[in-house]
Design a protein around this motif. Sequence first.
Motif, mmCIF file in Angstrom:
data_model
loop_
_atom_site.group_PDB
_atom_site.id
_atom_site.type_symbol
_atom_site.label_atom_id
_atom_site.label_comp_id
_atom_site.label_asym_id
_atom_site.label_seq_id
_atom_site.Cartn_x
_atom_site.Cartn_y
_atom_site.Cartn_z
ATOM 1 N N ASP A 267 21.966 11.662 -6.350
ATOM 2 C CA ASP A 267 20.705 12.394 -6.326
ATOM 3 C C ASP A 267 20.861 13.784 -5.698
ATOM 4 N N TYR B 157 24.062 6.054 -4.716
ATOM 5 C CA TYR B 157 22.830 6.547 -5.358
ATOM 6 C C TYR B 157 22.371 7.877 -4.740
ATOM 7 N N ASP C 216 12.089 14.083 -14.273
ATOM 8 C CA ASP C 216 12.983 12.926 -14.166
ATOM 9 C C ASP C 216 12.105 11.695 -14.329
#
Length: 511
Positions: free
Chosen positions: A323, A319, A124
């Motif tokens: 994730d 967020y 990532d």
Amino acid sequence: MADPLVTVAHLLAPAFAEVAGRSTVGDTASVDPVVRPSDRADAQANGALALAKLIGRNPRDVAADVVEVAGPALAGIASIEVAGPGFVNVTFTDRFISEQVASAAADSHLGVVLATTHETVVIDYSAPNVAKEMHVGHLRTTVIGDSLVRLMEFLGHTVIKENHIGDWGTPFGMLIEHLIDLGADADSVIDNADPNAFYQAARAKFDADDNFKMRARDRVVKLQSGDAETLALWQQLVHTSTVYFNSVYRELGVLLTDDDLMGESAYHRLLPGVLERLVAAGLLQQSEGADVVFPPGYTNREGDPLPLIVQKGHGGFNYATSDLACVIDRVERLGATLILYCVGSTQAQHLEMVFAVARMAGWLHPPVRAVHVGNGSVLGPDRKMFKTRSGENVRLQELISEAVVRGVAKVAEKSPELPADERERTGRMIGIGAIKYADLSTDRMKDYVFDWDRMLAFEGNTAPYLMYARARILSIFAKITRDGIAAAPGAFALSEPAERALALELLRFGS
Ligand code: ARG
């Protein structure tokens, strides 16, 4: 060809095991020869010190026994002897070293041994945000991540690149409304030379105008519920930004393409499922009107438990939720065994908490590992965060353009006789190489001061120096064949100590 230190460890391991096995005291199941580089020999095994302690003997005697057992059977070894308090010093024959270098040189993989445990690695990295500029902070995650991709592939792992761009969430309400107000295509209103201007204008309106604020909020709801017109406008914004990201990637020679885009929006549909699975695992709690998980060991400044917020009071995910979905997707759909997050160190706590919750929920379990590959910040000459003179973030695109200009000027100064197009081409390589290498050659976790003069210098540990050295080596190779000295480079005779030292160093390339 293996690292000479590894070779020595392999050669000595049976001898260490045999000497250990003769003892009746201590658990000698695993004895490590502990091989290190040495000033006096090619390698030094320190394992006799620990072994002696374990079995209650004198370390020099133990080392002597190891030498006696190992000594006669070793090919390619010029000397093996006890040194100091109980080290075993090993020196190879010159012939052995030159043969090893020759075989590494003849190998298309430079003698690097493929990893014995194959991993599916998700990396990532980069992850800029839509309708915002790429700033100098994204340089680090982009360049570091790209290097890890190349390294992992070279070692034979399966690598999946993921660019987790910020392309979803509440800001898109105001961005879309602003786009509607301007009544034009995203392409024509977002200036890629300064993408932030659009964002800041939307933000200013949002802060000043209550009516706009309400429209922006409604627009978020429409976006989340999949309204076609809203999605089309959102898509325009994403497209404009990804075109811009791609132009930066191409200039930097970074591998990322549109196929690697896996932004926050890609996980949007999975978020309710994340919530359900957390409920099923009995992990979800209420705190100040939000749905949260409390991973043990995280506290705020007051010492109170710190929650990972999964769903805010008014129903929005955030967020952290994306994730968590990301972890599930990478493990369950992609079959990742190793997940590397190249993200600035400022997000360390966020990622640690995400990993902790994913472990508690059973989504992240051995052999799968998630690792935060953090990085320090880029600083200006004043050792504060690198900013422009007017105090703004340094835009990556501007930095790249300046690198090219400076690189070309450098080449013009060194080699004025070169034709203009060649000066341009070489200067570009030097300028871009300089910023990438300055980043990669410093301690990843430390902050570093951005210094044009140092990174563009032709001496020291710099890209221009390495490129120059490589060009010279290639021209020597060309000369060998051109002047009929040899059909091809390949035979090695080590006559100077410096050559021998260099050869040993080269053989450690794999490590
Ligand atoms: N878009 C984020 C930023 O610019 C970085 C995302 C990093 N990756 C992740 N899985 N959280 O700060």
